[in-house]
Design an enzyme around this catalytic site. Structure first.
Site, mmCIF file in Angstrom:
data_model
loop_
_atom_site.group_PDB
_atom_site.id
_atom_site.type_symbol
_atom_site.label_atom_id
_atom_site.label_comp_id
_atom_site.label_asym_id
_atom_site.label_seq_id
_atom_site.Cartn_x
_atom_site.Cartn_y
_atom_site.Cartn_z
ATOM 1 N N ARG A 1 0.910 -1.133 -0.066
ATOM 2 C CA ARG A 1 -0.066 0.017 0.152
ATOM 3 C C ARG A 1 0.920 1.327 0.137
ATOM 4 O O ARG A 1 1.663 1.300 0.870
ATOM 5 C CB ARG A 1 -0.925 -0.028 1.128
ATOM 6 C CG ARG A 1 -1.634 1.180 1.528
ATOM 7 C CD ARG A 1 -2.766 1.004 2.477
ATOM 8 N NE ARG A 1 -4.026 0.534 1.894
ATOM 9 C CZ ARG A 1 -5.310 0.410 2.318
ATOM 10 N NH1 ARG A 1 -5.514 1.362 3.351
ATOM 11 N NH2 ARG A 1 -6.112 -0.186 1.759
ATOM 12 N N HIS B 1 -7.353 0.817 -6.634
ATOM 13 C CA HIS B 1 -7.492 -0.068 -5.471
ATOM 14 C C HIS B 1 -8.030 -1.340 -5.819
ATOM 15 O O HIS B 1 -9.250 -1.480 -5.547
ATOM 16 C CB HIS B 1 -8.154 0.690 -4.326
ATOM 17 C CG HIS B 1 -8.269 -0.099 -3.010
ATOM 18 N ND1 HIS B 1 -7.569 -1.062 -2.700
ATOM 19 C CD2 HIS B 1 -9.130 0.350 -1.817
ATOM 20 C CE1 HIS B 1 -7.882 -1.309 -1.270
ATOM 21 N NE2 HIS B 1 -8.763 -0.498 -0.932
ATOM 22 N N GLN C 1 -10.136 -3.876 -3.552
ATOM 23 C CA GLN C 1 -11.679 -3.530 -3.047
ATOM 24 C C GLN C 1 -12.618 -3.779 -4.184
ATOM 25 O O GLN C 1 -13.625 -4.341 -3.709
ATOM 26 C CB GLN C 1 -11.573 -2.220 -2.833
ATOM 27 C CG GLN C 1 -13.015 -1.465 -2.364
ATOM 28 C CD GLN C 1 -13.086 -2.123 -1.063
ATOM 29 O OE1 GLN C 1 -12.518 -2.012 -0.124
ATOM 30 N NE2 GLN C 1 -14.404 -2.677 -0.692
ATOM 31 N N ASP D 1 -17.211 7.602 -2.088
ATOM 32 C CA ASP D 1 -15.889 7.254 -1.289
ATOM 33 C C ASP D 1 -15.769 8.636 -0.735
ATOM 34 O O ASP D 1 -16.098 9.608 -0.858
ATOM 35 C CB ASP D 1 -14.525 6.697 -1.910
ATOM 36 C CG ASP D 1 -13.509 6.495 -1.114
ATOM 37 O OD1 ASP D 1 -13.577 6.131 -0.067
ATOM 38 O OD2 ASP D 1 -12.457 6.458 -1.756
ATOM 39 N N CYS E 1 -16.273 1.920 0.266
ATOM 40 C CA CYS E 1 -15.230 0.856 0.646
ATOM 41 C C CYS E 1 -14.949 1.020 1.839
ATOM 42 O O CYS E 1 -14.307 0.017 2.545
ATOM 43 C CB CYS E 1 -14.052 1.054 -0.261
ATOM 44 S SG CYS E 1 -13.396 2.923 -0.112
ATOM 45 N N ARG F 1 -13.991 -8.299 1.672
ATOM 46 C CA ARG F 1 -12.600 -8.337 1.234
ATOM 47 C C ARG F 1 -11.714 -9.525 1.762
ATOM 48 O O ARG F 1 -10.755 -9.939 1.002
ATOM 49 C CB ARG F 1 -11.854 -7.076 2.277
ATOM 50 C CG ARG F 1 -12.436 -5.688 1.856
ATOM 51 C CD ARG F 1 -12.012 -5.243 0.425
ATOM 52 N NE ARG F 1 -10.719 -5.529 0.485
ATOM 53 C CZ ARG F 1 -9.816 -4.582 0.545
ATOM 54 N NH1 ARG F 1 -10.042 -3.431 1.143
ATOM 55 N NH2 ARG F 1 -8.740 -4.707 0.360
HETATM 56 N N1 NVA Z 1 -10.068 6.896 -1.687
HETATM 57 C C1 NVA Z 1 -9.690 6.137 -0.206
HETATM 58 C C2 NVA Z 1 -9.736 4.894 -0.203
HETATM 59 C C3 NVA Z 1 -9.563 4.264 1.228
HETATM 60 C C4 NVA Z 1 -9.745 2.756 1.222
HETATM 61 C C5 NVA Z 1 -8.350 6.511 0.079
HETATM 62 O O1 NVA Z 1 -7.192 6.386 -0.750
HETATM 63 O O2 NVA Z 1 -7.876 7.117 1.018
HETATM 64 N N1 CP Z 2 -11.370 -0.105 2.140
HETATM 65 C C1 CP Z 2 -10.187 -0.304 2.511
HETATM 66 O O1 CP Z 2 -9.427 -0.354 1.857
HETATM 67 O O2 CP Z 2 -10.011 -0.053 4.177
HETATM 68 P P1 CP Z 2 -8.733 0.362 4.650
HETATM 69 O O3 CP Z 2 -8.049 1.540 4.346
HETATM 70 O O4 CP Z 2 -9.146 0.222 6.107
HETATM 71 O O5 CP Z 2 -7.789 -1.008 4.562
#
Ligand code: NVA
Ligand code: CP
Length: 297
Positions: free
Chosen positions: A101, A128, A131, A216, A256, A284
């Site tokens: 990540r 992502h 997801q 989101d 998500c 997930r």
């Molecule tokens: N768009 C959000 C998704 C989190 C799972 C982010 O990147 O923070």
């Molecule tokens: N939806 C998702 O990826 O959640 P987290 O940021 O908690 O991993």
């Protein structure tokens, strides 16, 4: 044979994606069917916070008889400047798969170039894909095959939105994106899939007849300093029960998570019967199992 990575949904043919999604539903009903990952180790390298993704991967590996190792930038030598290429070379001699990540998507591509084991995108600024496996699984479980359905994205054209664009192409559904000017997804993605993607200014008009409405957060991880400015820009893009009432009669809601209740979505919609967010989060883990099985086969 080339190593199969999973950096975006487009890394795998549709047939494989559909197989993973179907397998995730099977493993949800019967977890004992999962192939043993005994003596296999998943490395998790997270440069951003996570609740669902980290736990989904760790529990998935644990339940399949394997193990995982969790590293953050600061707790590893990456934080002291060890190059990605060197880190990838070293870790891929020990772990069987690496889920990463990070911020720049190019960092994942660098990991993939130097890794001897599959790299999974556990979220980048651009995509992502993990997801989306869970989201498609969740929709399919409630409404049947998502192919041919109408999905409406309301809000920021972010990593999740861009993954929905890839999903629309892979799983063959229509995607309408209602976003404010200047906050749309990458233009090249829009033009590549213009046959099934459209941009709408007005969420009320966009959701008409929708089978699924998704949103989101307005400020993603790394954009915290833009939060106030974004709240002003996105104020007309909140998803509410009233907006859902303009969608199709059986329309579902997904997010998500984590959600900012009262910002991009009202609290009463998250908790409404047509909201699938908790099951989406649970899925997930099932879909992470199916993905690991596939990549480590
Ligand atoms: N768009 C959000 C998704 C989190 C799972 C982010 O990147 O923070
Ligand atoms: N939806 C998702 O990826 O959640 P987290 O940021 O908690 O991993």
């Amino acid at each position: 044979m080339a190593i199969q990575h999973f950096l975006t949904l487009r890394d795998l043919p549709t047939a494989d994606l559909k197989m993973i999604v179907k397998r995730a539903s099977e493993l949800k009903v019967n977890p004992n069917l999962a192939k043993s990952q005994s003596r296999k180790t998943l490395g998790l390298i997270f440069e951003k916070s996570s609740t669902r993704t980290r736990v989904a991967f760790e529990v998935a590996m644990n339940q399949m008889g394997g193990s995982s190792v969790f590293l953050t930038t600061n707790s590893s030598q990456l934080g002291r400047g060890e190059p990605v290429a060197d880190t990838a070379r070293v870790l891929s001699r020990m772990a069987d798969c690496l889920a990463i990540r990070t911020f720049e998507h190019s960092k994942l591509e660098d990991f993939a170039e130097y890794s001897k084991v599959p790299i999974i995108n556990a979220l980048s600024d651009t995509y992502h894909p993990c997801q989306l496996l869970a989201d498609v699984q969740t929709f399919n479980e409630h409404r049947g095959d998502i192919s041919g359905k109408t999905v409406v994205w309301v809000g920021d054209g972010n990593n999740m939105c861009q993954s929905y664009i890839n999903a629309a192409a892979a799983f063959d559904f229509e995607l309408r994106i209602a976003c404010p000017d200047g906050f749309g997804p990458k233009p090249e993605l829009l033009s590549k899939y213009s046959n099934r993607i459209s941009i709408r200014k007005n969420p009320e008009e966009a959701v008409a007849g929708a089978d699924l409405v998704v949103t989101d957060v307005w400020a993603s991880m790394g954009q915290e300093q833009e939060q106030l400015k974004r709240v002003e820009k996105f104020i007309n893009y909140q998803v509410t029960p009233e907006l859902m009432s303009l969608a199709g009669p059986e329309a579902l809601f997904m997010h998500c998570l984590p959600a900012h209740r009262g910002e991009e979505v009202t609290a009463n919609l998250i908790d409404a019967p047509n909201s699938l967010v908790w099951e989406e989060a649970e899925n997930r883990m099932h879909s992470q199992k199916a993905l690991i099985e596939f990549l480590l086969a």
